[in-house]
Scaffold this active site. Structure first.
Site, PDB file in Angstrom:
ATOM      1  CB  CYS A 216      -8.379  -1.301 -12.296  1.00  0.00           C
ATOM      2  SG  CYS A 216      -9.064  -2.732 -11.453  1.00  0.00           S
TER       3      CYS A 216
ATOM      4  CG  HIS B 279      -1.927  -1.250   0.647  1.00  0.00           C
ATOM      5  ND1 HIS B 279      -3.192  -1.000   0.091  1.00  0.00           N
ATOM      6  CD2 HIS B 279      -1.944  -2.455   1.084  1.00  0.00           C
ATOM      7  CE1 HIS B 279      -3.761  -1.907  -0.133  1.00  0.00           C
ATOM      8  NE2 HIS B 279      -3.192  -2.986   0.378  1.00  0.00           N
TER       9      HIS B 279
ATOM     10  NE  ARG C 126     -11.630  -2.742  -4.647  1.00  0.00           N
ATOM     11  CZ  ARG C 126     -10.323  -2.882  -4.649  1.00  0.00           C
ATOM     12  NH1 ARG C 126      -9.853  -3.648  -5.714  1.00  0.00           N
ATOM     13  NH2 ARG C 126      -9.661  -2.398  -3.752  1.00  0.00           N
TER      14      ARG C 126
ATOM     15  NE  ARG D  83      -6.565  -0.574  -4.644  1.00  0.00           N
ATOM     16  CZ  ARG D  83      -5.713  -0.177  -5.512  1.00  0.00           C
ATOM     17  NH1 ARG D  83      -5.445   0.994  -5.871  1.00  0.00           N
ATOM     18  NH2 ARG D  83      -5.207  -1.204  -6.196  1.00  0.00           N
TER      19      ARG D  83
ATOM     20  CG  ASN E  27      -2.387  -4.930  -8.262  1.00  0.00           C
ATOM     21  OD1 ASN E  27      -1.628  -4.661  -9.319  1.00  0.00           O
ATOM     22  ND2 ASN E  27      -2.968  -3.898  -7.733  1.00  0.00           N
ATOM     23  CG  ASP E  28      -5.965  -9.744  -5.611  1.00  0.00           C
ATOM     24  OD1 ASP E  28      -4.981 -10.106  -4.882  1.00  0.00           O
ATOM     25  OD2 ASP E  28      -6.577  -8.634  -5.195  1.00  0.00           O
TER      26      ASP E  28
ATOM     27  NE  ARG F 274      -1.826  -7.197  -3.964  1.00  0.00           N
ATOM     28  CZ  ARG F 274      -2.960  -6.800  -4.287  1.00  0.00           C
ATOM     29  NH1 ARG F 274      -4.171  -7.243  -4.341  1.00  0.00           N
ATOM     30  NH2 ARG F 274      -2.713  -5.413  -4.296  1.00  0.00           N
TER      31      ARG F 274
ATOM     32  CD  GLU G 100      -9.876  -8.767  -7.530  1.00  0.00           C
ATOM     33  OE1 GLU G 100      -8.583  -8.096  -7.328  1.00  0.00           O
ATOM     34  OE2 GLU G 100     -10.707  -8.271  -6.857  1.00  0.00           O
TER      35      GLU G 100
HETATM   36  C1  PEP Z   1      -5.827  -5.639  -8.215  1.00  0.00           C
HETATM   37  O1  PEP Z   1      -5.770  -6.834  -7.472  1.00  0.00           O
HETATM   38  O2  PEP Z   1      -5.211  -5.735  -9.282  1.00  0.00           O
HETATM   39  C2  PEP Z   1      -6.556  -4.581  -7.862  1.00  0.00           C
HETATM   40  C3  PEP Z   1      -6.768  -3.322  -8.511  1.00  0.00           C
HETATM   41  O3  PEP Z   1      -7.231  -4.533  -6.417  1.00  0.00           O
HETATM   42  P1  PEP Z   1      -6.263  -4.479  -5.157  1.00  0.00           P
HETATM   43  O4  PEP Z   1      -4.913  -4.040  -5.492  1.00  0.00           O
HETATM   44  O5  PEP Z   1      -7.000  -3.365  -4.381  1.00  0.00           O
HETATM   45  O6  PEP Z   1      -6.505  -5.616  -4.572  1.00  0.00           O
HETATM   46 MG    MG Z   2      -7.528  -7.088  -5.976  1.00  0.00          MG
END
Ligand code: PEP
Ligand code: MG
Length: 551
Positions: free
Chosen positions: A501, A188, A331, A295, A453-454, A464, A430
């Protein structure tokens, strides 16, 4: 010269004093204290300061967020000198001849445990308030500044890593960049840095020594290098790079007002990711054409208790209005895993990333979901709001989400509250399951947004948050890119749009691949938007190929 090497996770070069983040990690050391009056006087001084802080916070909230949050802080202010609480502190002090910090901590824990044992859910949740008040008193007595930065000048903030709730409390005007011992490109701190458009370096390990506190450093978010007292030659090249960075900024400013279209006329929607309403300023400064990921969990992470419908409504409405008719994809709650919120009382899990998180919490606890959906639909009357559900794996989940939306729309209709009945509904793609099920899922929603990311984490079985995975965590892996193509093909066959995203969307080297796959939208941090626009405007979509999917 001292050179530390980490991993650059947010580009840019900056110079400033290194400042180690101070946190109250909950550790309160018990020491002997025999001058009880002196300890009591310290408590009295801290109480006075805490009450002043809380009243100021209540006034600020009353102006910005309405009555309800203001009342919360006023209640905290009352608790600071609650007779029973103070008696409990004094009792420990007198019986154990200990320091006042320890006595206060003991009393806080004792009261919190008492509330936690109550049957009523509302009363149980009050334990978080008691801990919060106690933490405030302890911070004052222990000289720990809420928000972590006790400096008059902006600093390069150093830390092990920062929790999501800590990043929310930071005074952003005082931060030039971040350097952390742990963390990863997906942490984060990294996401916040990219949103703010400032450099960040993670994974410095123990080389980031507290002895360097206060020293002037140069940090290069591209190469991951931290320079302390650079020699003449290095200094020359650092200054040169900073000069070029400034020139690039000026060049990018010429992209403001330009269209996001390739040379052969392919249009891309280029939106921004945000984590709180205040980030809209950066979106506007960078000419974002919409918000592709808001978010919403910031509201939950920043609060000490479940945010009310009104509090949420005000936040969503503020963003919808500020974006003035441009699309704002919000979201729904995505907590659990690395984003823990105390008052949710989530069970400790062996594998939280695969546990009760995100939409699973909402479907298990319909009241929490309903409150958020009501706030979202109410905000839909004030702009172009779209609702997006995270961590979807199955058709039944989307059907259940849709039923919850229908029920909320019916309630609002019955109550005569305005909302947009055509509010777009989308899902995050995701998980591998959502990719495999994409043809069926696409028939149920208005858009897909790929959370790379996920998706990378679950496709490659790579945590991650783990900084040691190095090249194994590869969002450009052909498997991830093929998943993107499968989702895009399914979306287009069903006549809906698809965006990205996750952080991968800002990877300029992959733009030709995204164009070849047929991605319709890229949602990136505000600072990444103009360089991406410049690249889009230089591209020829028809000549882009899928070669990166071949492996
Ligand atoms: C992701 O998982 O790519 C995403 C955009 O959501 P977060 O990073 O908040 O899990
Ligand atoms: Mg995610």
């Amino acid at each position: 010269m001292i050179l530390l090497q980490g991993k650059g996770v947010s580009k840019g070069m900056i110079k400033g004093p290194l400042y180690f983040y101070k946190r109250n990690d909950g550790t309160v050391v018990k020491t002997e204290a025999w001058d009880i009056d002196a300890e009591k006087a310290r408590l009295a001084a801290a109480q006075e300061q805490a009450i002043d802080q809380l009243n100021a916070l209540a006034d600020k909230c009353r102006e910005e967020n309405g009555e309800e949050t203001a009342l919360l802080f006023e209640t905290h202010a009352m608790f600071v000198d609650d007779e029973d609480y103070v008696d409990a502190i004094n009792a420990t002090l007198e019986e154990e001849h200990c320091n006042i910090e320890y006595a206060a901590w003991q009393a806080g824990e004792q009261f919190a445990a008492m509330f936690e044992a109550m049957d009523d859910a509302y009363m149980r949740a009050r334990s978080a308030d008691i801990r919060d008040v106690t933490r405030r008193l302890l911070n004052i007595m222990m000289g720990i500044v809420e928000g972590g930065i006790d400096s008059d000048v902006p600093v390069v903030l150093a830390a092990d890593d920062l929790a999501p709730s800590e990043t929310l409390q930071l005074d952003k005007t005082k931060i030039l960049g971040f350097v952390t011992r742990g963390g990863s490109g997906n942490s984060h701190t990294a996401i916040l840095a990219r949103t703010m458009g400032i450099p960040a370096i993670c994974g410095l390990g123990d080389s980031l020594n507290e002895e360097y506190n206060g020293r002037e450093v140069y940090i290069d978010g591209e190469t991951g290098a931290v320079f302390i007292e650079p020699d003449e030659i290095t200094l020359g090249s650092l200054k040169d790079k900073m000069g070029k960075q400034q020139q690039m900024k000026e060049l990018m400013a010429t992209m403001i007002g330009q269209e996001d279209v390739t040379l052969d006329g392919r249009r891309m929607m280029v939106y921004c990711n945000i984590g709180s309403p205040e980030d809209v300023t950066a979106v506007k400064a960078n000419d974002g054409q919409g918000i592709g990921l808001f978010r919403s969990e910031f509201l939950y992470l920043a609060a000490d208790d479940y945010p009310t419908e009104d509090e949420q409504f005000e936040a969503y409405k503020a963003v919808a209005e500020a974006m003035d008719g441009k699309r704002v994809v919000i979201r729904t709650l995505d907590i659990g895993a690395d984003k823990q919120v105390e008052y949710f009382h989530l069970k400790k899990e062996e594998n939280p990333a695969m546990g009760v998180r995100a939409i699973r919490i909402c479907l298990n606890q319909p009241e929490i979901f309903r409150t958020q959906l009501r706030a979202l639909y109410r905000a839909s009357a004030y702009g172009k709001v779209a609702i997006m559900f995270p961590m979807i794996t199955a058709v039944w989940e989307v059907k259940e989400c849709r039923r919850a939306c229908q029920a909320v729309m019916q309630e609002l209709t019955d109550e005569g509250i305005p909302f947009n009945p055509d509010t777009e509904i989308g899902i995050m793609v995701e998980t591998p399951a959502s990719v495999f099920m994409a043809p069926e899922l696409a028939k149920l929603v208005d858009f897909f947004s790929v959370g790379t990311n996920d998706l990378t984490q679950y496709t490659l079985a790579c945590d991650r948050q783990c900084n040691d995975l190095g090249k194994f965590f590869d969002p450009e892996h052909p498997a991830v890119l093929r998943a993107l193509k499968m989702a895009a093909d399914a979306a287009h066959a069903a006549g809906i749009w698809i965006g990205i995203c996750g952080e991968l969307g800002a990877n300029i080297d992959l733009l030709p691949t995204f164009l070849a796959i047929g991605i319709d939208e890229l949602s990136v941090s505000p600072a990444s938007l103009l360089p991406l626009r410049a690249e889009i405007r230089k591209s020829i979509a028809q000549t882009c190929t899928l070669e990166k999917l071949l492996g």
